[in-house]
Design a protein around this motif. Structure first.
Motif, PDB file in Angstrom:
ATOM      1  N   ASN A  27     -55.458   2.114  21.182  1.00  0.00           N
ATOM      2  CA  ASN A  27     -54.037   2.115  21.549  1.00  0.00           C
ATOM      3  C   ASN A  27     -53.692   1.146  22.678  1.00  0.00           C
ATOM      4  N   THR A  28     -54.596   0.215  22.934  1.00  0.00           N
ATOM      5  CA  THR A  28     -54.296  -0.802  23.947  1.00  0.00           C
ATOM      6  C   THR A  28     -53.519  -1.976  23.333  1.00  0.00           C
ATOM      7  N   ARG A  29     -53.107  -1.817  22.081  1.00  0.00           N
ATOM      8  CA  ARG A  29     -52.167  -2.795  21.515  1.00  0.00           C
ATOM      9  C   ARG A  29     -51.028  -2.045  20.817  1.00  0.00           C
ATOM     10  N   PRO A  30     -50.195  -1.405  21.611  1.00  0.00           N
ATOM     11  CA  PRO A  30     -49.096  -0.637  21.011  1.00  0.00           C
ATOM     12  C   PRO A  30     -47.930  -1.552  20.648  1.00  0.00           C
ATOM     13  N   ILE A  31     -46.970  -0.991  19.933  1.00  0.00           N
ATOM     14  CA  ILE A  31     -45.714  -1.712  19.701  1.00  0.00           C
ATOM     15  C   ILE A  31     -44.683  -1.091  20.628  1.00  0.00           C
ATOM     16  N   LEU A  32     -44.205  -1.884  21.553  1.00  0.00           N
ATOM     17  CA  LEU A  32     -43.214  -1.383  22.502  1.00  0.00           C
ATOM     18  C   LEU A  32     -41.954  -2.208  22.337  1.00  0.00           C
ATOM     19  N   GLU A  38     -50.149  -6.792  23.627  1.00  0.00           N
ATOM     20  CA  GLU A  38     -51.572  -6.790  23.943  1.00  0.00           C
ATOM     21  C   GLU A  38     -51.725  -6.374  25.406  1.00  0.00           C
ATOM     22  N   LEU A  39     -52.219  -5.152  25.609  1.00  0.00           N
ATOM     23  CA  LEU A  39     -52.365  -4.689  26.994  1.00  0.00           C
ATOM     24  C   LEU A  39     -53.632  -5.242  27.650  1.00  0.00           C
ATOM     25  N   PHE A  40     -54.588  -5.684  26.814  1.00  0.00           N
ATOM     26  CA  PHE A  40     -55.760  -6.379  27.367  1.00  0.00           C
ATOM     27  C   PHE A  40     -55.414  -7.863  27.508  1.00  0.00           C
ATOM     28  N   SER A  41     -54.437  -8.149  28.347  1.00  0.00           N
ATOM     29  CA  SER A  41     -53.932  -9.512  28.418  1.00  0.00           C
ATOM     30  C   SER A  41     -54.882 -10.458  29.149  1.00  0.00           C
ATOM     31  N   ASN A  42     -55.717  -9.922  29.992  1.00  0.00           N
ATOM     32  CA  ASN A  42     -56.734 -10.743  30.667  1.00  0.00           C
ATOM     33  C   ASN A  42     -57.840  -9.829  31.185  1.00  0.00           C
ATOM     34  N   THR A  43     -58.843 -10.410  31.802  1.00  0.00           N
ATOM     35  CA  THR A  43     -59.995  -9.598  32.207  1.00  0.00           C
ATOM     36  C   THR A  43     -59.639  -8.626  33.333  1.00  0.00           C
ATOM     37  N   ALA A  45     -56.844  -7.015  33.465  1.00  0.00           N
ATOM     38  CA  ALA A  45     -56.225  -5.881  32.765  1.00  0.00           C
ATOM     39  C   ALA A  45     -57.310  -4.993  32.156  1.00  0.00           C
ATOM     40  N   LEU A  46     -58.318  -5.637  31.588  1.00  0.00           N
ATOM     41  CA  LEU A  46     -59.431  -4.848  31.036  1.00  0.00           C
ATOM     42  C   LEU A  46     -60.081  -4.003  32.139  1.00  0.00           C
ATOM     43  N   LEU A  50     -60.617   0.006  32.223  1.00  0.00           N
ATOM     44  CA  LEU A  50     -61.935   0.637  32.347  1.00  0.00           C
ATOM     45  C   LEU A  50     -61.930   1.715  33.431  1.00  0.00           C
ATOM     46  N   VAL A  51     -61.174   1.454  34.485  1.00  0.00           N
ATOM     47  CA  VAL A  51     -61.058   2.443  35.560  1.00  0.00           C
ATOM     48  C   VAL A  51     -60.172   3.602  35.093  1.00  0.00           C
ATOM     49  N   ALA A  52     -59.018   3.263  34.492  1.00  0.00           N
ATOM     50  CA  ALA A  52     -58.074   4.296  34.057  1.00  0.00           C
ATOM     51  C   ALA A  52     -58.696   5.217  33.013  1.00  0.00           C
ATOM     52  N   SER A  53     -59.561   4.655  32.174  1.00  0.00           N
ATOM     53  CA  SER A  53     -60.149   5.455  31.093  1.00  0.00           C
ATOM     54  C   SER A  53     -61.355   6.262  31.562  1.00  0.00           C
ATOM     55  N   GLY A  54     -61.807   6.006  32.795  1.00  0.00           N
ATOM     56  CA  GLY A  54     -62.948   6.754  33.313  1.00  0.00           C
ATOM     57  C   GLY A  54     -64.292   6.190  32.882  1.00  0.00           C
ATOM     58  N   ILE A  55     -64.284   5.009  32.278  1.00  0.00           N
ATOM     59  CA  ILE A  55     -65.561   4.379  31.903  1.00  0.00           C
ATOM     60  C   ILE A  55     -66.245   3.854  33.155  1.00  0.00           C
ATOM     61  N   ILE A  56     -65.442   3.257  34.020  1.00  0.00           N
ATOM     62  CA  ILE A  56     -65.954   2.792  35.308  1.00  0.00           C
ATOM     63  C   ILE A  56     -65.538   3.804  36.363  1.00  0.00           C
TER      64      ILE A  56
END
Ligand SMILES: [Zn+2]
Length: 215
Positions: A27-32, A38-43, A45-46, A50-56
């Motif tokens: 869902n990091t490419r929603p239609i708004l 593309e919410l992963f617009s650059n590194t 943003a990624l 990664l922090v928001a998702s709790g991976i990092i």
């Protein structure tokens, strides 16, 4: 309806309504506003995702991820990650339409799982000891460990009949329905639910006022 947004739906500009890490990733490419975003617009943003998702989680991991920001390595990884995300989208669409998964995608997930395994450690939690998954983060590619594990969980552990796309035609958000009755219909009440309800209400009303338009 602003101000009613549920806590946890949007975290730092990313949507978390999937109930599964792999779906939140998708869902990091929603239609708004009718446009694919593309919410992963650059590194950077990624890194935020990664922090928001709790991976990092740890400050050390954050520092490692920050150290690659804008590096060519991280940019290459991001490109590959987006490619993987779109192939995962294909797999999720198959799941949702009741088709079997395609072998190539399973093979790709298996290759990633083999090359980037997650590790287990035991940690104290109060008076108990619990086991926890973790991965060593040194290079951007190490992120394949949690991402491929999340994809594997989605493919193998989640009831396929509860994986669904938001009912709104113009929305491409997918979620795992964890509601008791399994009747969840949209990504979020705030994003699509209210809009669809209002549209249905207006349709009903215009029918009622339309002077015997129906039946
Ligand atoms: Zn939606």
């Amino acid at each position: 309806m602003a101000g009613l947004s549920q806590p946890g739906e949007w975290v730092d500009g990313f949507l978390f309504v999937g109930n599964q890490l792999a779906l939140d990733f998708l869902n990091t490419r929603p239609i708004l506003n009718r446009e694919a975003r593309e919410l992963f617009s650059n590194t950077a943003a990624l890194e935020r995702w990664l922090v928001a998702s709790g991976i990092i989680v740890s400050p050390r991991q954050r520092a490692v991820a920050r150290s690659w920001r804008d590096s060519r390595e991280a940019q290459t990884f991001l490109k590959e990650l987006i490619g993987f995300r779109e192939r995962l989208r294909g797999a999720v669409l198959r799941i949702e339409s009741g088709r079997t998964l395609d072998e190539d995608f399973l093979a790709e997930v298996n290759r990633l799982l083999r090359h980037y395994p997650q590790r287990v450690k035991v940690v104290k939690q109060g008076s108990k000891v619990v086991s926890q998954l973790f991965f060593d983060l040194r290079n951007p590619e190490d992120l394949w460990a949690p991402i491929s594990a999340a994809a594997a969980r989605l493919l193998s552990e989640v009831d396929p009949s509860r994986v669904r796309k938001c009912e709104s035609q113009s929305c491409v958000v997918h979620f795992f329905d964890t509601s008791k009755k399994g009747g969840r219909r949209w990504c979020s009440m705030n994003i699509c639910g209210n809009r669809l309800k209002v549209a249905a209400y207006q349709k009903r009303r215009s029918k009622e006022n339309g002077g015997g338009g129906g039946s």
